[in-house]
Design a protein around this motif. Structure first.
Motif, mmCIF file in Angstrom:
data_model
loop_
_atom_site.group_PDB
_atom_site.id
_atom_site.type_symbol
_atom_site.label_atom_id
_atom_site.label_comp_id
_atom_site.label_asym_id
_atom_site.label_seq_id
_atom_site.Cartn_x
_atom_site.Cartn_y
_atom_site.Cartn_z
ATOM 1 N N UNK A 1 0.852 -1.196 0.000
ATOM 2 C CA UNK A 1 0.000 0.000 0.000
ATOM 3 C C UNK A 1 0.885 1.242 0.000
ATOM 4 N N UNK A 2 0.728 2.053 -1.041
ATOM 5 C CA UNK A 2 1.526 3.270 -1.163
ATOM 6 C C UNK A 2 0.701 4.492 -0.785
ATOM 7 N N UNK A 3 1.206 5.367 0.079
ATOM 8 C CA UNK A 3 0.519 6.626 0.376
ATOM 9 C C UNK A 3 0.660 7.572 -0.811
ATOM 10 N N UNK A 4 -0.118 8.658 -0.837
ATOM 11 C CA UNK A 4 0.007 9.626 -1.936
ATOM 12 C C UNK A 4 1.448 10.126 -2.063
ATOM 13 N N UNK A 5 1.971 10.048 -3.271
ATOM 14 C CA UNK A 5 3.336 10.479 -3.522
ATOM 15 C C UNK A 5 4.389 9.548 -2.989
ATOM 16 N N UNK A 6 3.984 8.333 -2.556
ATOM 17 C CA UNK A 6 4.935 7.416 -1.942
ATOM 18 C C UNK A 6 5.678 6.566 -2.947
ATOM 19 N N UNK A 7 6.688 5.870 -2.456
ATOM 20 C CA UNK A 7 7.477 4.957 -3.278
ATOM 21 C C UNK A 7 8.037 3.846 -2.400
ATOM 22 N N UNK A 8 8.391 2.736 -3.037
ATOM 23 C CA UNK A 8 8.952 1.587 -2.336
ATOM 24 C C UNK A 8 10.469 1.711 -2.333
ATOM 25 N N UNK B 1 8.248 4.766 1.563
ATOM 26 C CA UNK B 1 8.454 6.182 1.879
ATOM 27 C C UNK B 1 7.266 6.992 1.377
ATOM 28 N N UNK B 2 6.722 7.888 2.221
ATOM 29 C CA UNK B 2 5.586 8.702 1.796
ATOM 30 C C UNK B 2 6.072 9.981 1.118
ATOM 31 N N UNK B 3 5.129 10.843 0.766
ATOM 32 C CA UNK B 3 5.463 12.054 0.048
ATOM 33 C C UNK B 3 6.311 13.031 0.839
ATOM 34 N N UNK B 4 6.329 12.898 2.166
ATOM 35 C CA UNK B 4 7.149 13.782 3.014
ATOM 36 C C UNK B 4 8.538 13.225 3.277
ATOM 37 N N UNK B 5 8.829 12.059 2.682
ATOM 38 C CA UNK B 5 10.136 11.450 2.884
ATOM 39 C C UNK B 5 10.238 10.593 4.121
ATOM 40 N N UNK C 1 6.706 2.647 14.571
ATOM 41 C CA UNK C 1 7.937 3.383 14.324
ATOM 42 C C UNK C 1 8.118 3.716 12.852
ATOM 43 N N UNK C 2 9.009 4.665 12.583
ATOM 44 C CA UNK C 2 9.303 5.100 11.220
ATOM 45 C C UNK C 2 10.623 5.854 11.239
ATOM 46 N N UNK C 3 11.031 6.339 10.050
ATOM 47 C CA UNK C 3 12.254 7.135 10.000
ATOM 48 C C UNK C 3 12.070 8.489 10.672
ATOM 49 N N UNK C 4 10.810 8.871 10.926
ATOM 50 C CA UNK C 4 10.532 10.127 11.635
ATOM 51 C C UNK C 4 10.212 9.877 13.103
#
Length: 876
Positions: free
Chosen positions: A460-467, A482-486, A499-502
């Motif tokens: 499942x990809x969020x808007x503007x996301x990538x694998x 990764x989502x559109x905000x990085x 958890x996440x990179x943020x």
């Protein structure tokens, strides 16, 4: 006897059923039900010691299948020639009853020893070898008996002149379905493993005594009424040689179970992966093969004999495999259809999982059933014993999980493995190049599918996301999105992990809060790594050795994508170089690790996921206590948004049986994702205030900054997390079902909250804070009475703060939210100036309205500075 993977594949044929024949069908039904129940019991018991890694899972399955094949093969001739087959069947059932019951009682006693024998970090050869041969030796007498029961039962009724081969297969398969669903949905949740084992042993005993009382076939000793008359047998078997028949039996067993492994792996990316999910998938597989074999009983004459009939069936099977495989690309959409039709709920969720499985496995398994029934008749026509045919098919089926799950899917992906399985059926077609369209049509469709279908995966990809990365691992699909905000997040089987990179203050606190409660930790163990963020935070302490255990190797490989340096910038692999990461089962590692730890921290294991419930049992908690060094501390984190209160009560009850001095902390004030922690230090139950202050003021500036960013700047931030004392937890857990290896309450209870939660997380949190109490004297050794009063006010303000959040209607307008919250939050700060969360909320709102109303923002900030003169902790 039917194996877990569904070796028996024949349904009820249209034959006249008299009293004696009905008795035979009932015996086959009961035997099949017991067989699956026994396998669930032993697999669960062995996994507690051997682990949940793919090595252990496949080794236990291989040992079980191997025993079935050995028994069917070793006893095939003696049963076929026996003048008293009922004695053989009765004796085999007695052996299953007594050996099975004894083994189920013995395995819990052997669990610690087996885990230590394998070791915490065994070599591949040691792990594979012991994980296979230990279960094989323990299970061999009983699994060999299971492998021979169905040939013995068929021989009993064939001696009476009744042709019941297909009917007995049918009843055995139906029993397997009933055993699968009954043991998972009813028996184990209500009775536990040991009581279920006793029930199975009793049923095996009834089967044995019934067969001995009926004495089928013993009046015609040595008489063997052939299923197929000799003339017909010669005609039917003329075109298929015995070697070719063995190849077809082995190939169909390997490819059939291979397709099951593939379908389950793909469907696990859309189902909830609970114990009920896997039971439904297995039941669908068995029902599909049974339905196909039942149709074969009525339509065998129309199929044709020899190579022509088999080629036709294999062509159908290629088409059905491709059709079922194509449906896997739409599994996520099929899953939600029942909820759209009938509304949300647990029944709709389970129906959705069953529907997706039925569409994916129904067509292929239906034809598999037809093919297997045809091969059984060809075997009898070729004068092969039924035991020999079952042995060849079962032995080949035992290899499928290893070759498909461990090798093909990681190497080729799910799509490549699907195409290879379909190609395998094409290769089995006898007289391929002489059968015209019977071969060319499936071949053309196979080529089209190979050319035009995309990768078979769900992300499942969020808007503007990538694998960022994707791995089809041996146990699960692991991706980083990764989502559109990085911001990158870890997905396991397309489910977002905590958890996440943020990751910010909460994730830091998961590591640092338990560590600060220990006066001087030198070695810490983290059970579960996830993104690796928490272990990386702990490893910032140069005086701390950090070990981390993670079940999935692919998760460890993905961790560098989430690594962060102290200033929050990407750090790559360097951020994890001080962490000793081990790919292993957490339970077995705790049992077998040679060293002891000052602090053990267990991650937020989702209790509904299959296998996770074993990490919340009384036995596991006892093993953790043994692994603590003198003065050691254990913290078990719990995500309240992942479990209902009854599940929590069961976990707390198990924890308190091992750690009666246990307490609870609240690591975050989030109403939608509240995280609790159970904390215990058996040797020194209460904490010394001076030692806590020293831990919160380390000499290294980097560590002080790290503690501040985690909201742990002083003793009020640390002790303010206290949520319940031991007395409150004892009252909370009183009368709850203790989660244990024998009574896996969490495994069977938690999924229902996942399918259809009865309450919201904030409602559960409100129930807890309304009933739990905490006293300074229960947490602290002697302290300043003034400090204790301030701490008590902090806890009271924290409760009111949470209640205020629950009662306040949210608004997207920060000015409106400030109108609603400013005076209540200022009132909380007047009662407890140390309560930073209230000040942080007001500062955030002031910043949000400063552009529109700078005067109001400045006035609010001045008031906050007056009420809370100390510099606020750094938070992210």
């Amino acid at each position: 006897m039917t194996s877990l993977a569904g070796v028996s594949r024949v349904a009820l044929p249209a034959v006249p059923v008299g009293g004696r024949q009905l008795a035979g069908l009932l015996l086959a039904l009961a035997s099949g039900a017991c067989g699956l129940a026994w396998q669930f019991i032993w697999t669960q018991q062995l996994s507690n010691s051997l682990g949940h890694e793919i090595v252990a899972v496949l080794a236990v399955l291989g040992a079980f299948f191997g025993g079935l094949a050995i028994g069917a093969w070793a006893l095939r001739r003696v049963i076929e020639r026996s003048a008293r087959p009922a004695l053989w069947y009765g004796g085999l059932e007695l052996l299953i009853a007594f050996w099975g019951l004894g083994l189920s009682l013995l395995l819990p006693v052997l669990t610690p020893g087996l885990g230590r024998l394998i070791g915490a970090e065994p070599s591949a050869w040691r792990h594979w070898g012991l994980a296979f041969f230990l279960p094989l030796l323990l299970l061999l007498p009983v699994t060999a008996a299971m492998g021979a029961t169905l040939p013995a039962l068929e021989r009993c009724w064939r001696s009476t002149g009744a042709s019941l081969l297909s009917a007995l297969y049918s009843a055995n398969t139906l029993g397997a379905v009933l055993g699968t669903l009954g043991v998972v949905f009813i028996a184990i949740p209500q009775l536990g493993l040991q009581a279920t084992a006793m029930a199975c042993a009793a049923l095996n005993l009834v089967c044995a005594l019934s067969a001995l009382a009926l004495k089928p076939g013993q009046h015609s000793a040595g008489a063997q009424a052939a299923t197929v008359p000799p003339v017909a047998a010669a005609a039917a078997g003329a075109e298929v040689g015995r070697r070719h028949l063995w190849l077809l039996l082995a190939g169909s067993g390997w490819l059939g179970i291979g397709y099951e492994v593939l379908a389950v792996r793909v469907l696990s990316q859309v189902t909830e992966n609970t114990v009920y999910s896997y039971a439904l998938l297995l039941a669908v597989y068995l029902l599909g093969t049974a339905a196909g074999a039942g149709w074969h009983q009525r339509a065998r004459a129309r199929l044709g004999a020899g190579q022509a009939g088999l080629a036709r069936l294999l062509g159908w099977l290629v088409l059905a495999t491709l059709a079922g495989g194509l449906s896997l690309w739409a599994a996520d959409r099929l899953l939600v259809l029942p909820a759209r039709w009938f509304g949300p709920g647990a029944a709709s969720a389970l129906a959705g999982e069953a529907l997706a499985a039925a569409v994916a496995m129904g067509p292929p398994t239906w034809v598999m059933g037809v093919l297997f029934a045809q091969l059984c008749h060809q075997a009898r026509a070729s004068q092969m014993t039924l035991g020999g045919a079952l042995a060849v098919n079962t032995a080949a089926a035992a290899l499928a999980p290893w070759l498909v799950g461990v090798w093909l899917i990681p190497l080729l992906g799910a799509r490549g493995a699907l195409l290879l399985i379909a190609a395998g059926y094409l290769a089995l077609m006898p007289g391929l190049w002489r059968r015209g369209s019977g071969f060319w049509l499936p071949l053309v469709l196979w080529l089209l599918m190979a050319a035009f279908t995309p990768a078979l995966r769900f992300v499942d990809l969020p808007p503007g996301g990538r694998v960022l990365s994707y791995r089809d691992g041996v146990m699960a699909a692991v991706s980083v999105v990764e989502d559109g905000r990085g911001v990158a997040r870890l997905h396991i089987n397309n489910r977002v992990q905590e958890g996440s990179s943020a990751s910010g203050a909460i994730e830091r606190r998961l590591a640092l809060l338990p560590l600060q409660l220990h006066p001087k930790p030198q070695r810490a163990l983290f059970l579960g790594l996830g993104t690796g963020y928490t272990v990386q935070v702990a490893a910032r302490d140069p005086g701390l050795q950090v070990d981390g255990v993670e079940l999935l190797p692919e998760v460890i490989e993905a961790a560098p994508l989430f690594a962060r340096s102290p200033n929050g910038q990407p750090a790559g692999q360097a951020g994890l170089e001080r962490v000793h990461a081990v790919a292993a089962d957490a339970r077995r590692y705790v049992l077998a690790a040679p060293q002891r730890y000052d602090v053990v921290i267990a991650d937020l294991f989702h209790p509904a996921r299959s296998g996770a419930g074993a990490l919340y049992t009384r036995e596991h908690f006892a093993a953790v206590r043994e692994r603590l060094a003198p003065g050691g501390l254990f913290c078990q984190w719990l995500a309240l948004h992942q479990m209902e209160v009854e599940t929590l009560r069961s976990i707390v009850a198990a924890y308190l049986e091992v750690f009666p001095e246990g307490r609870a902390v609240l690591v975050s004030n989030s109403l939608d994702t509240p995280v609790l922690g159970l904390v215990a230090r058996p040797d020194m139950p209460r904490f010394e205030l001076g030692a806590l202050r020293a831990r919160l003021a380390p000499p290294q500036p980097e560590l002080r900054q790290l503690l501040g960013s985690a909201g742990l700047a002083d003793e009020f931030d640390l002790l303010g997390a206290a949520l319940a004392d031991s007395r409150s937890l004892q009252r909370f857990a009183q009368g709850a079902a203790v989660n244990s290896d024998d009574r896996p309450f969490v495994t069977h209870r938690a999924p229902w909250a996942t399918y259809a939660p009865a309450s919201q997380p904030r409602e559960r949190l409100h129930e807890l804070i309304s009933s739990w109490r905490v006293e300074p004297g229960d947490w602290l050794q002697s302290a300043d009475p003034v400090f204790e009063q301030r701490l008590q006010r902090y806890w009271d303000v924290r409760r009111r703060y949470l209640e205020l959040g629950m009662a306040t209607a949210p608004s997207p307008d920060p000015a409106a939210m400030l109108d609603r919250l400013q005076q209540p939050l200022l009132g909380l700060l007047r009662d407890s100036p140390e309560f930073r969360p209230a000040a942080d909320t007001l500062r955030a709102l002031a910043a949000a309205v400063s552009a529109r109303d700078p005067g109001r923002a400045d006035e609010l900030l001045r008031e906050l500075a007056r009420l809370q003169p100390r510099a606020p902790a750094l938070r992210s």
